[in-house]
Design a protein around this motif. Sequence first.
Motif, PDB file in Angstrom:
ATOM      1  N   PHE A  99      11.912  89.695  27.439  1.00  0.00           N
ATOM      2  CA  PHE A  99      12.793  90.317  26.440  1.00  0.00           C
ATOM      3  C   PHE A  99      13.971  89.398  26.125  1.00  0.00           C
ATOM      4  O   PHE A  99      14.263  89.097  24.961  1.00  0.00           O
ATOM      5  CB  PHE A  99      13.285  91.662  26.990  1.00  0.00           C
ATOM      6  CG  PHE A  99      14.328  92.348  26.153  1.00  0.00           C
ATOM      7  CD1 PHE A  99      13.961  93.165  25.087  1.00  0.00           C
ATOM      8  CD2 PHE A  99      15.680  92.199  26.446  1.00  0.00           C
ATOM      9  CE1 PHE A  99      14.926  93.813  24.321  1.00  0.00           C
ATOM     10  CE2 PHE A  99      16.649  92.839  25.691  1.00  0.00           C
ATOM     11  CZ  PHE A  99      16.273  93.644  24.621  1.00  0.00           C
ATOM     12  N   HIS A 100      14.655  88.949  27.159  1.00  0.00           N
ATOM     13  CA  HIS A 100      15.820  88.082  26.946  1.00  0.00           C
ATOM     14  C   HIS A 100      15.400  86.711  26.422  1.00  0.00           C
ATOM     15  O   HIS A 100      16.090  86.127  25.572  1.00  0.00           O
ATOM     16  CB  HIS A 100      16.603  87.945  28.252  1.00  0.00           C
ATOM     17  CG  HIS A 100      17.382  89.166  28.612  1.00  0.00           C
ATOM     18  ND1 HIS A 100      18.651  89.400  28.147  1.00  0.00           N
ATOM     19  CD2 HIS A 100      17.058  90.235  29.379  1.00  0.00           C
ATOM     20  CE1 HIS A 100      19.092  90.560  28.617  1.00  0.00           C
ATOM     21  NE2 HIS A 100      18.144  91.085  29.365  1.00  0.00           N
ATOM     22  N   ALA A 152      12.950  86.064  24.503  1.00  0.00           N
ATOM     23  CA  ALA A 152      12.580  86.163  23.085  1.00  0.00           C
ATOM     24  C   ALA A 152      13.789  85.905  22.191  1.00  0.00           C
ATOM     25  O   ALA A 152      13.666  85.271  21.137  1.00  0.00           O
ATOM     26  CB  ALA A 152      11.988  87.538  22.796  1.00  0.00           C
ATOM     27  N   MET A 153      14.952  86.382  22.595  1.00  0.00           N
ATOM     28  CA  MET A 153      16.173  86.148  21.821  1.00  0.00           C
ATOM     29  C   MET A 153      16.544  84.673  21.847  1.00  0.00           C
ATOM     30  O   MET A 153      16.911  84.096  20.820  1.00  0.00           O
ATOM     31  CB  MET A 153      17.324  86.991  22.380  1.00  0.00           C
ATOM     32  CG  MET A 153      18.647  86.781  21.642  1.00  0.00           C
ATOM     33  SD  MET A 153      19.957  87.920  22.185  1.00  0.00           S
ATOM     34  CE  MET A 153      20.211  87.361  23.879  1.00  0.00           C
ATOM     35  N   VAL A 154      16.439  84.065  23.025  1.00  0.00           N
ATOM     36  CA  VAL A 154      16.777  82.649  23.153  1.00  0.00           C
ATOM     37  C   VAL A 154      15.820  81.787  22.332  1.00  0.00           C
ATOM     38  O   VAL A 154      16.242  80.886  21.602  1.00  0.00           O
ATOM     39  CB  VAL A 154      16.760  82.231  24.638  1.00  0.00           C
ATOM     40  CG1 VAL A 154      16.995  80.730  24.777  1.00  0.00           C
ATOM     41  CG2 VAL A 154      17.804  83.005  25.425  1.00  0.00           C
ATOM     42  N   GLN A 155      14.541  82.077  22.445  1.00  0.00           N
ATOM     43  CA  GLN A 155      13.538  81.283  21.735  1.00  0.00           C
ATOM     44  C   GLN A 155      13.674  81.430  20.224  1.00  0.00           C
ATOM     45  O   GLN A 155      13.470  80.455  19.482  1.00  0.00           O
ATOM     46  CB  GLN A 155      12.142  81.703  22.182  1.00  0.00           C
ATOM     47  CG  GLN A 155      11.027  80.837  21.601  1.00  0.00           C
ATOM     48  CD  GLN A 155       9.666  81.235  22.133  1.00  0.00           C
ATOM     49  OE1 GLN A 155       9.398  82.411  22.376  1.00  0.00           O
ATOM     50  NE2 GLN A 155       8.802  80.256  22.341  1.00  0.00           N
ATOM     51  N   ALA A 156      14.030  82.619  19.751  1.00  0.00           N
ATOM     52  CA  ALA A 156      14.141  82.870  18.313  1.00  0.00           C
ATOM     53  C   ALA A 156      15.233  82.031  17.666  1.00  0.00           C
ATOM     54  O   ALA A 156      15.191  81.752  16.461  1.00  0.00           O
ATOM     55  CB  ALA A 156      14.403  84.352  18.054  1.00  0.00           C
ATOM     56  N   GLN A 157      16.204  81.605  18.474  1.00  0.00           N
ATOM     57  CA  GLN A 157      17.292  80.791  17.931  1.00  0.00           C
ATOM     58  C   GLN A 157      16.795  79.413  17.514  1.00  0.00           C
ATOM     59  O   GLN A 157      17.373  78.770  16.648  1.00  0.00           O
ATOM     60  CB  GLN A 157      18.408  80.682  18.980  1.00  0.00           C
ATOM     61  CG  GLN A 157      19.729  80.138  18.441  1.00  0.00           C
ATOM     62  CD  GLN A 157      19.825  78.637  18.571  1.00  0.00           C
ATOM     63  OE1 GLN A 157      19.218  78.058  19.476  1.00  0.00           O
ATOM     64  NE2 GLN A 157      20.558  77.991  17.684  1.00  0.00           N
ATOM     65  N   GLY A 158      15.686  78.953  18.131  1.00  0.00           N
ATOM     66  CA  GLY A 158      15.058  77.727  17.666  1.00  0.00           C
ATOM     67  C   GLY A 158      15.449  76.447  18.362  1.00  0.00           C
ATOM     68  O   GLY A 158      14.995  75.370  17.969  1.00  0.00           O
ATOM     69  N   SER A 173      26.220  83.447  34.729  1.00  0.00           N
ATOM     70  CA  SER A 173      27.174  82.763  33.849  1.00  0.00           C
ATOM     71  C   SER A 173      26.431  81.816  32.909  1.00  0.00           C
ATOM     72  O   SER A 173      26.761  81.707  31.719  1.00  0.00           O
ATOM     73  CB  SER A 173      28.198  81.977  34.676  1.00  0.00           C
ATOM     74  OG  SER A 173      29.021  82.849  35.417  1.00  0.00           O
ATOM     75  N   THR A 174      25.419  81.132  33.453  1.00  0.00           N
ATOM     76  CA  THR A 174      24.623  80.223  32.627  1.00  0.00           C
ATOM     77  C   THR A 174      23.817  81.004  31.593  1.00  0.00           C
ATOM     78  O   THR A 174      23.731  80.613  30.421  1.00  0.00           O
ATOM     79  CB  THR A 174      23.675  79.390  33.506  1.00  0.00           C
ATOM     80  OG1 THR A 174      24.445  78.702  34.502  1.00  0.00           O
ATOM     81  CG2 THR A 174      22.911  78.374  32.672  1.00  0.00           C
ATOM     82  N   ARG A 175      23.231  82.122  32.036  1.00  0.00           N
ATOM     83  CA  ARG A 175      22.499  82.980  31.099  1.00  0.00           C
ATOM     84  C   ARG A 175      23.435  83.476  29.993  1.00  0.00           C
ATOM     85  O   ARG A 175      23.050  83.534  28.820  1.00  0.00           O
ATOM     86  CB  ARG A 175      21.908  84.183  31.833  1.00  0.00           C
ATOM     87  CG  ARG A 175      20.723  83.892  32.723  1.00  0.00           C
ATOM     88  CD  ARG A 175      20.173  85.189  33.296  1.00  0.00           C
ATOM     89  NE  ARG A 175      19.785  86.110  32.225  1.00  0.00           N
ATOM     90  CZ  ARG A 175      19.552  87.407  32.423  1.00  0.00           C
ATOM     91  NH1 ARG A 175      19.695  87.942  33.611  1.00  0.00           N
ATOM     92  NH2 ARG A 175      19.193  88.173  31.408  1.00  0.00           N
ATOM     93  N   ARG A 176      24.643  83.831  30.380  1.00  0.00           N
ATOM     94  CA  ARG A 176      25.607  84.348  29.392  1.00  0.00           C
ATOM     95  C   ARG A 176      25.888  83.308  28.315  1.00  0.00           C
ATOM     96  O   ARG A 176      25.968  83.639  27.115  1.00  0.00           O
ATOM     97  CB  ARG A 176      26.907  84.749  30.109  1.00  0.00           C
ATOM     98  CG  ARG A 176      28.018  85.250  29.183  1.00  0.00           C
ATOM     99  CD  ARG A 176      27.631  86.557  28.540  1.00  0.00           C
ATOM    100  NE  ARG A 176      28.647  87.012  27.607  1.00  0.00           N
ATOM    101  CZ  ARG A 176      28.747  86.631  26.338  1.00  0.00           C
ATOM    102  NH1 ARG A 176      27.880  85.739  25.845  1.00  0.00           N
ATOM    103  NH2 ARG A 176      29.684  87.096  25.550  1.00  0.00           N
TER     104      ARG A 176
END
Length: 227
Positions: free
Chosen positions: A143-144, A146-152, A93-96
């Motif tokens: 992989f996951h 990378a998406m979080v980090q790209a948000q800045g 849920s937290t990851r979501r």
Amino acid sequence: MVTHAAESVQAQSGRRSAAGRVYDWLRDGIITGRIAEGTFLDEVWVAESVGTSRTPVREAFHRLGSERFIDQLPRKGAQVHVVTARELEEVNSTRRLIEGHAGHALCAERKGAPAEMHVLLEEMEEAEQGQDWLQAVELNWRFHRAMVQAQGNAVLTELYDTLRSRQQRVGLRALQSSPGRAPLIDSQHRGIVAALDAYDNERLQQLLDEHLQPAPEVTAVLGSGAQ
């Protein structure tokens, strides 16, 4: 001639290196299940197993405790943390929340999927084909992330990093208990990348809902007690 300062630096470097060996040995053992959940970890036993003194063991315990691989028990040592079905649901849920927020931002800013996600996608599938499940779950986490980090948002990325141990341990258990799910996971990953590249937030959120739904075969073997 070696000065006292140099000797001190060398000693500190040696301790860090020894603590690193202890950390790697315990972490890999816990993730793979070689060291079972609930196992009591005696400092002397760990030190003898790795071939170090007890000081690096204590340093490794501190790090593993902060990452929730182990629970440190006052005056009793440490115990391998037991991941429950309830905890898995709370982690997902937290990851979501974090991944959904990051994905929404990337779509809104029309950034597309980070290049790293495309590369990791291929590497992950190669690891699965070779049944290198430990490597597969490490690549999955990257992989996951990378998406979080790209948000800045550095704070969100740090928060996401705290979920790493439980995410990897449960991910490995899922693949080992049901390797037939790998193609479904790969398909969802490819869908996530495609949705990001198309700036399709609605489709992305739908895929994240499906992807982060705990697998029944995994929750069935996890304890259901309170943490």
